[in-house]
Design a protein around this motif. Structure first.
Motif, PDB file in Angstrom:
ATOM      1  N   ASP A 158      13.557 -75.566  40.469  1.00  0.00           N
ATOM      2  CA  ASP A 158      14.466 -75.407  41.605  1.00  0.00           C
ATOM      3  C   ASP A 158      13.806 -74.612  42.729  1.00  0.00           C
ATOM      4  O   ASP A 158      14.029 -74.896  43.911  1.00  0.00           O
ATOM      5  N   SER A 159      12.984 -73.632  42.376  1.00  0.00           N
ATOM      6  CA  SER A 159      12.311 -72.832  43.411  1.00  0.00           C
ATOM      7  C   SER A 159      11.247 -73.626  44.145  1.00  0.00           C
ATOM      8  O   SER A 159      10.807 -73.222  45.225  1.00  0.00           O
ATOM      9  N   TRP A 160      10.785 -74.723  43.588  1.00  0.00           N
ATOM     10  CA  TRP A 160       9.771 -75.551  44.245  1.00  0.00           C
ATOM     11  C   TRP A 160      10.362 -76.586  45.198  1.00  0.00           C
ATOM     12  O   TRP A 160       9.618 -77.261  45.916  1.00  0.00           O
ATOM     13  N   LEU A 161      11.675 -76.771  45.197  1.00  0.00           N
ATOM     14  CA  LEU A 161      12.286 -77.801  46.034  1.00  0.00           C
ATOM     15  C   LEU A 161      12.118 -77.477  47.509  1.00  0.00           C
ATOM     16  O   LEU A 161      12.148 -76.312  47.909  1.00  0.00           O
ATOM     17  N   PRO A 162      11.934 -78.507  48.349  1.00  0.00           N
ATOM     18  CA  PRO A 162      11.934 -78.264  49.802  1.00  0.00           C
ATOM     19  C   PRO A 162      13.265 -77.645  50.221  1.00  0.00           C
ATOM     20  O   PRO A 162      14.330 -78.194  49.917  1.00  0.00           O
ATOM     21  N   ARG A 163      13.204 -76.505  50.875  1.00  0.00           N
ATOM     22  CA  ARG A 163      14.425 -75.738  51.150  1.00  0.00           C
ATOM     23  C   ARG A 163      15.430 -76.540  51.979  1.00  0.00           C
ATOM     24  O   ARG A 163      16.642 -76.428  51.773  1.00  0.00           O
ATOM     25  N   ARG A 164      14.941 -77.369  52.888  1.00  0.00           N
ATOM     26  CA  ARG A 164      15.861 -78.103  53.760  1.00  0.00           C
ATOM     27  C   ARG A 164      16.693 -79.117  52.978  1.00  0.00           C
ATOM     28  O   ARG A 164      17.862 -79.343  53.283  1.00  0.00           O
ATOM     29  N   HIS A 165      16.073 -79.721  51.959  1.00  0.00           N
ATOM     30  CA  HIS A 165      16.745 -80.787  51.212  1.00  0.00           C
ATOM     31  C   HIS A 165      17.175 -80.341  49.825  1.00  0.00           C
ATOM     32  O   HIS A 165      17.594 -81.182  49.021  1.00  0.00           O
ATOM     33  N   PRO A 179      19.860 -78.716  48.606  1.00  0.00           N
ATOM     34  CA  PRO A 179      21.231 -79.063  48.159  1.00  0.00           C
ATOM     35  C   PRO A 179      21.388 -80.539  47.788  1.00  0.00           C
ATOM     36  O   PRO A 179      22.033 -80.874  46.783  1.00  0.00           O
ATOM     37  N   THR A 180      20.775 -81.432  48.583  1.00  0.00           N
ATOM     38  CA  THR A 180      20.873 -82.861  48.277  1.00  0.00           C
ATOM     39  C   THR A 180      20.165 -83.189  46.968  1.00  0.00           C
ATOM     40  O   THR A 180      20.681 -83.953  46.137  1.00  0.00           O
ATOM     41  N   ILE A 181      18.976 -82.611  46.765  1.00  0.00           N
ATOM     42  CA  ILE A 181      18.226 -82.873  45.543  1.00  0.00           C
ATOM     43  C   ILE A 181      18.982 -82.342  44.329  1.00  0.00           C
ATOM     44  O   ILE A 181      19.025 -82.978  43.270  1.00  0.00           O
ATOM     45  N   ARG A 182      19.592 -81.163  44.471  1.00  0.00           N
ATOM     46  CA  ARG A 182      20.361 -80.618  43.347  1.00  0.00           C
ATOM     47  C   ARG A 182      21.537 -81.528  43.005  1.00  0.00           C
ATOM     48  O   ARG A 182      21.846 -81.747  41.826  1.00  0.00           O
ATOM     49  N   GLN A 183      22.211 -82.048  44.017  1.00  0.00           N
ATOM     50  CA  GLN A 183      23.330 -82.939  43.769  1.00  0.00           C
ATOM     51  C   GLN A 183      22.871 -84.217  43.065  1.00  0.00           C
ATOM     52  O   GLN A 183      23.512 -84.687  42.111  1.00  0.00           O
ATOM     53  N   LEU A 184      21.731 -84.786  43.509  1.00  0.00           N
ATOM     54  CA  LEU A 184      21.197 -85.971  42.861  1.00  0.00           C
ATOM     55  C   LEU A 184      20.787 -85.661  41.417  1.00  0.00           C
ATOM     56  O   LEU A 184      21.003 -86.476  40.511  1.00  0.00           O
ATOM     57  N   ALA A 185      20.204 -84.478  41.204  1.00  0.00           N
ATOM     58  CA  ALA A 185      19.812 -84.100  39.842  1.00  0.00           C
ATOM     59  C   ALA A 185      21.032 -83.965  38.939  1.00  0.00           C
ATOM     60  O   ALA A 185      20.990 -84.351  37.758  1.00  0.00           O
ATOM     61  N   ARG A 186      22.134 -83.415  39.474  1.00  0.00           N
ATOM     62  CA  ARG A 186      23.351 -83.312  38.663  1.00  0.00           C
ATOM     63  C   ARG A 186      23.900 -84.701  38.318  1.00  0.00           C
ATOM     64  O   ARG A 186      24.360 -84.934  37.184  1.00  0.00           O
ATOM     65  N   VAL A 213      20.856 -93.781  40.137  1.00  0.00           N
ATOM     66  CA  VAL A 213      21.423 -92.744  41.005  1.00  0.00           C
ATOM     67  C   VAL A 213      20.760 -92.778  42.379  1.00  0.00           C
ATOM     68  O   VAL A 213      21.430 -92.691  43.425  1.00  0.00           O
ATOM     69  N   LEU A 214      19.426 -92.901  42.407  1.00  0.00           N
ATOM     70  CA  LEU A 214      18.708 -92.941  43.686  1.00  0.00           C
ATOM     71  C   LEU A 214      19.084 -94.178  44.491  1.00  0.00           C
ATOM     72  O   LEU A 214      19.209 -94.110  45.723  1.00  0.00           O
ATOM     73  N   ALA A 215      19.264 -95.314  43.796  1.00  0.00           N
ATOM     74  CA  ALA A 215      19.644 -96.534  44.515  1.00  0.00           C
ATOM     75  C   ALA A 215      21.028 -96.394  45.144  1.00  0.00           C
ATOM     76  O   ALA A 215      21.248 -96.789  46.295  1.00  0.00           O
ATOM     77  N   ARG A 216      21.986 -95.802  44.391  1.00  0.00           N
ATOM     78  CA  ARG A 216      23.318 -95.606  44.966  1.00  0.00           C
ATOM     79  C   ARG A 216      23.285 -94.622  46.132  1.00  0.00           C
ATOM     80  O   ARG A 216      23.994 -94.798  47.131  1.00  0.00           O
ATOM     81  N   PHE A 217      22.449 -93.592  46.029  1.00  0.00           N
ATOM     82  CA  PHE A 217      22.308 -92.640  47.130  1.00  0.00           C
ATOM     83  C   PHE A 217      21.707 -93.330  48.360  1.00  0.00           C
ATOM     84  O   PHE A 217      22.169 -93.113  49.490  1.00  0.00           O
TER      85      PHE A 217
END
Length: 385
Positions: free
Chosen positions: A202-209, A211-218, A356-360
């Motif tokens: 989680d600390s390596w994620l691009p800060r700007r994105h 929240p979106t990446i966390r939502q996709l991961a969930r 999940v990525l395709a639906r996003f």
């Protein structure tokens, strides 16, 4: 000379917007390169990945139990030791009890398979021969027998080739001993450090994105966990039901066919159809002309399908997984052929993640200007002067 349209549009953007576009382009290139390197690494190392991927899958499946024990007062190390100890004990007991039965029945089934196929062809000729001769003469009967033999031979050859590809993909360096020894060790270390690993990622994620990446991961976690944990229970219950039912009606190799049909039920329709064809074929050879026993064999699989479709899958798997049966079958066969047993372990998580990525991506497209580009703006509501 005029500059290309894309360059003109980029130069027309304000400086802040141009910076955002350039950052997005660099991030897309970076993650595409990382994805290509990951796939290439998996393919190159596929012969030695099996115990590590199996350990990762085991740690992922057992992490919720470790979290629950932590909430009860255990520290992470003791929770991991307790969970893995119980899991290994259950696995060893099941191995000791089931392996001798499965091996003996499998050897006997393979030994009698040519005789069973020959008997089925003979019964088909005896029961349908008169009708076929009336329709087209002896030549038609001979053609049907030859076609049936060719279909059986091709099916057996295809199954053997597929199983050989799975075996060669998981057997090259890592043997069964390494799988049984290395997998628990890998699962232990991953399970102990699971929360720290997730926090580090989680600390390596691009800060700007982020929240979106966390939502996709969930969403990916929900799809993967919902399918794997739920479908595993469905397969175990169905395998036990089929094996017990076929054994009670006295079918030869009933336990082997029932367990096999249940355990491959995670492949949509393949498990039930395979078990149905095998059990009915054996029942016809064994019981014919006793229609009641053949009907009882059919009834067991119809009952199993009703149980799976109306009770087990809705309750244990649910409808929110989002894995289409065709997409799941394609992923299992494609990854199984490419990576062997490692591919089978990776197929469902990757298929769920890609879903999940395709639906996003579809949601982003429908919300973008690309979807309604060129359409006239909606009419303004009329207002009273």
């Amino acid at each position: 000379m005029n500059a290309p349209g894309g360059l003109q549009r980029k130069q027309a953007l304000p400086p802040a917007a141009r910076d955002i576009v350039m950052i997005a382009q660099r991030q897309v290139v970076f993650w595409l390169v990382a994805l290509v390197l990951l796939v290439a690494g998996l393919y190159v190392l596929r012969d030695m990945l099996l115990p590590f991927v199996a350990g990762l899958a085991l740690a992922y499946l057992l992490d919720p139990l470790a979290d629950r024990l932590e909430r009860l007062g255990f520290n992470r190390l003791w929770a991991t030791l307790v969970i893995l100890g119980i899991f290994i004990l259950i696995f060893i007991i099941a191995l000791v009890l089931l392996v001798p039965i499965v091996v003996n029945q499998l050897a006997a089934f393979i030994g009698k398979l040519p005789e069973t196929v020959s008997r089925l062809q003979q019964l088909a000729a005896e029961q349908g021969g008169t009708l076929l001769e009336k329709l087209g003469g002896p030549e038609v009967l001979q053609d049907v027998q030859q076609s049936l033999g060719n279909v059986v031979s091709e099916g057996a050859r295809w199954l053997g080739t597929f199983l050989q590809s799975l075996w060669s993909g998981g057997q090259a360096i890592v043997n069964v001993f390494a799988l049984l020894v290395v997998t628990p060790v890998v699962a232990f270390y991953l399970l102990v450090d699971w929360d720290r690993m997730i926090a580090t990622l989680d600390s390596w994620l691009p800060r700007r994105h982020a929240p979106t990446i966390r939502q996709l991961a969930r969403e990916m976690d929900g799809a993967i966990a919902g399918f794997i944990r739920g479908q595993a229970l469905v397969c175990i219950i169905l395998g036990t039901f089929y094996a017990a039912g076929l054994t009670l009606v006295g079918l030869n190799f009933g336990a082997l066919i029932g367990f096999s049909a249940g355990l491959i039920s995670f492949i949509p329709y393949v498990g039930s159809l395979t078990g149905l064809v095998l059990s009915v074929g054996v029942a016809i050879v064994q019981f014919w002309p006793d229609y009641i026993m053949v009907g009882a064999t059919l009834a067991i699989f119809f009952a199993g399908q009703f149980l799976e479709g109306n009770i087990l899958s809705p309750k244990l798997v649910g409808h929110a997984v989002g894995l289409h049966p065709v997409w799941l079958m394609f992923a299992l066969f494609a990854f199984g052929s490419l990576f062997g047993f490692v591919g089978l372990l990776l197929a469902v998580p990757i298929a769920a993640a890609l879903g999940v990525l395709a639906r996003f991506a579809v949601r982003q497209y429908l919300a973008s200007s690309l979807y309604d580009e060129g359409m006239p703006p909606p009419p303004r509501p009329e207002t009273d002067a």
